[in-house]
Structure formats: C-alpha cells, structure tokens
Design a protein around this motif. Structure first.
Motif, short mmCIF file in Angstrom:
data_model
loop_
_atom_site.label_atom_id
_atom_site.label_comp_id
_atom_site.label_asym_id
_atom_site.label_seq_id
_atom_site.Cartn_x
_atom_site.Cartn_y
_atom_site.Cartn_z
N TYR A 50 0.80 -1.22 0.00
CA TYR A 50 0.00 0.00 0.00
C TYR A 50 0.83 1.27 0.00
O TYR A 50 0.35 2.33 -0.39
CB TYR A 50 -0.93 0.02 1.23
N LEU A 51 2.06 1.20 0.48
CA LEU A 51 2.87 2.39 0.66
C LEU A 51 3.07 3.21 -0.62
O LEU A 51 2.86 4.42 -0.61
CB LEU A 51 4.21 2.03 1.29
N PRO A 52 3.45 2.61 -1.76
CA PRO A 52 3.61 3.41 -2.98
C PRO A 52 2.31 4.09 -3.43
O PRO A 52 2.33 5.25 -3.85
CB PRO A 52 4.08 2.40 -4.03
N PHE A 53 1.20 3.39 -3.30
CA PHE A 53 -0.09 3.97 -3.70
C PHE A 53 -0.46 5.14 -2.79
O PHE A 53 -0.90 6.19 -3.27
CB PHE A 53 -1.19 2.91 -3.69
N ILE A 54 -0.28 4.98 -1.49
CA ILE A 54 -0.64 6.03 -0.55
C ILE A 54 0.24 7.27 -0.75
O ILE A 54 -0.26 8.40 -0.76
CB ILE A 54 -0.54 5.51 0.89
N ILE A 55 1.53 7.06 -0.95
CA ILE A 55 2.44 8.20 -1.16
C ILE A 55 2.08 8.93 -2.45
O ILE A 55 2.04 10.16 -2.49
CB ILE A 55 3.91 7.73 -1.15
N SER A 56 1.81 8.20 -3.51
CA SER A 56 1.44 8.84 -4.78
C SER A 56 0.08 9.53 -4.68
O SER A 56 -0.11 10.60 -5.26
CB SER A 56 1.41 7.82 -5.91
N MET A 57 -0.84 8.94 -3.95
CA MET A 57 -2.15 9.58 -3.77
C MET A 57 -2.00 10.88 -2.98
O MET A 57 -2.63 11.89 -3.33
CB MET A 57 -3.11 8.63 -3.03
N LEU A 58 -1.16 10.89 -1.96
CA LEU A 58 -0.91 12.13 -1.22
C LEU A 58 -0.27 13.18 -2.12
O LEU A 58 -0.58 14.36 -2.03
CB LEU A 58 -0.03 11.85 -0.01
N GLY A 59 0.64 12.73 -2.99
CA GLY A 59 1.25 13.66 -3.94
C GLY A 59 0.22 14.26 -4.89
O GLY A 59 0.26 15.46 -5.19
N ALA A 60 -0.70 13.44 -5.35
CA ALA A 60 -1.76 13.95 -6.24
C ALA A 60 -2.65 14.94 -5.50
O ALA A 60 -3.05 15.97 -6.07
CB ALA A 60 -2.59 12.78 -6.77
N VAL A 61 -2.95 14.66 -4.24
CA VAL A 61 -3.76 15.59 -3.44
C VAL A 61 -3.01 16.91 -3.25
O VAL A 61 -3.59 17.99 -3.35
CB VAL A 61 -4.14 14.95 -2.09
N PHE A 62 -1.70 16.83 -2.98
CA PHE A 62 -0.89 18.04 -2.85
C PHE A 62 -0.96 18.87 -4.13
O PHE A 62 -1.14 20.09 -4.08
CB PHE A 62 0.57 17.67 -2.56
N ILE A 63 -0.79 18.23 -5.27
CA ILE A 63 -0.78 18.95 -6.54
C ILE A 63 -2.14 19.58 -6.82
O ILE A 63 -2.24 20.76 -7.16
CB ILE A 63 -0.35 18.03 -7.70
N MET A 64 -3.20 18.80 -6.67
CA MET A 64 -4.53 19.33 -6.98
C MET A 64 -4.95 20.42 -6.01
O MET A 64 -5.55 21.42 -6.41
CB MET A 64 -5.54 18.20 -7.01
N SER A 65 -4.66 20.25 -4.72
CA SER A 65 -5.05 21.28 -3.75
C SER A 65 -4.22 22.55 -3.92
O SER A 65 -4.74 23.65 -3.75
CB SER A 65 -4.94 20.74 -2.33
N SER A 66 -2.95 22.39 -4.29
CA SER A 66 -2.15 23.59 -4.49
C SER A 66 -2.57 24.34 -5.75
O SER A 66 -2.52 25.56 -5.79
CB SER A 66 -0.66 23.24 -4.55
#
Length: 100
Positions: free
Chosen positions: A42-58
C-alpha cells in the motif's frame, strides 16, 4: 508527465488542454499503482495519492505557491520508485520491525 504540468507548463495560454491531459495521466498512474498493491504493498499507492492531493489542492487553493507542487511531484516520484522496487521498501519496513 504530471510533473511538467504541475510545475507551470500548464499556465501557458495556448496550452489550455495540457492540465486536463496531465490529470488524466496522473489518474492512470494511480490506477496502475492500485493494481500493483498485491506486489508492492500500500505504501507506494498512498504516497502517490498524497502527492496527487498536494498537486490538486495547491493548484486549486494556493496557485502562487511552488513548494507544494514540488512536494507533490516528489511524492509521486517516490511512490513510483517504491512501486518499481518493492523489495527495497519491504526491507526498510522489516528492518524497522526488527529493531523495535
């Protein structure tokens, strides 16, 4: 591809179609990471999902800040690398459990 869109390439006036295309590629990337959960965990998916949230929210809430875009791209890159090298991430997790 999502790295170029998030770092400002999508702000060019004649490339209004670039940001949606980059978001589609980001969604495809997350889909493939989701399908690799059994192999890489799960770790790679969770880290990438957090990165996507960072990009979209920013992009939505803080359009002038670059640090959140760079952090999001870094998280996506880290998640992708962890997905491609699952043994490295498993060794890191196992070492933490052995020490404790």
């Amino acid at each position: 591809m999502s790295m170029f869109g998030s770092l400002g390439l999508a702000k060019l006036p004649y490339m209004k179609w670039l940001l949606p295309v980059m978001m589609i590629f980001l969604a495809i990337h997350l889909f493939f990471l989701y399908k690799r959960i059994r192999v890489a965990g799960y770790l790679p998916f969770i880290i990438s999902m957090l990165g996507a949230v960072f990009i979209m929210s920013s992009r939505a809430f803080f359009p002038g800040t670059q640090w959140s875009l760079v952090a999001g791209v870094g998280m996506i890159l880290t998640g992708s690398l962890l997905s491609n090298f699952p043994n490295v991430s498993l060794k890191l997790i196992h070492k933490k459990h052995k020490i404790a």
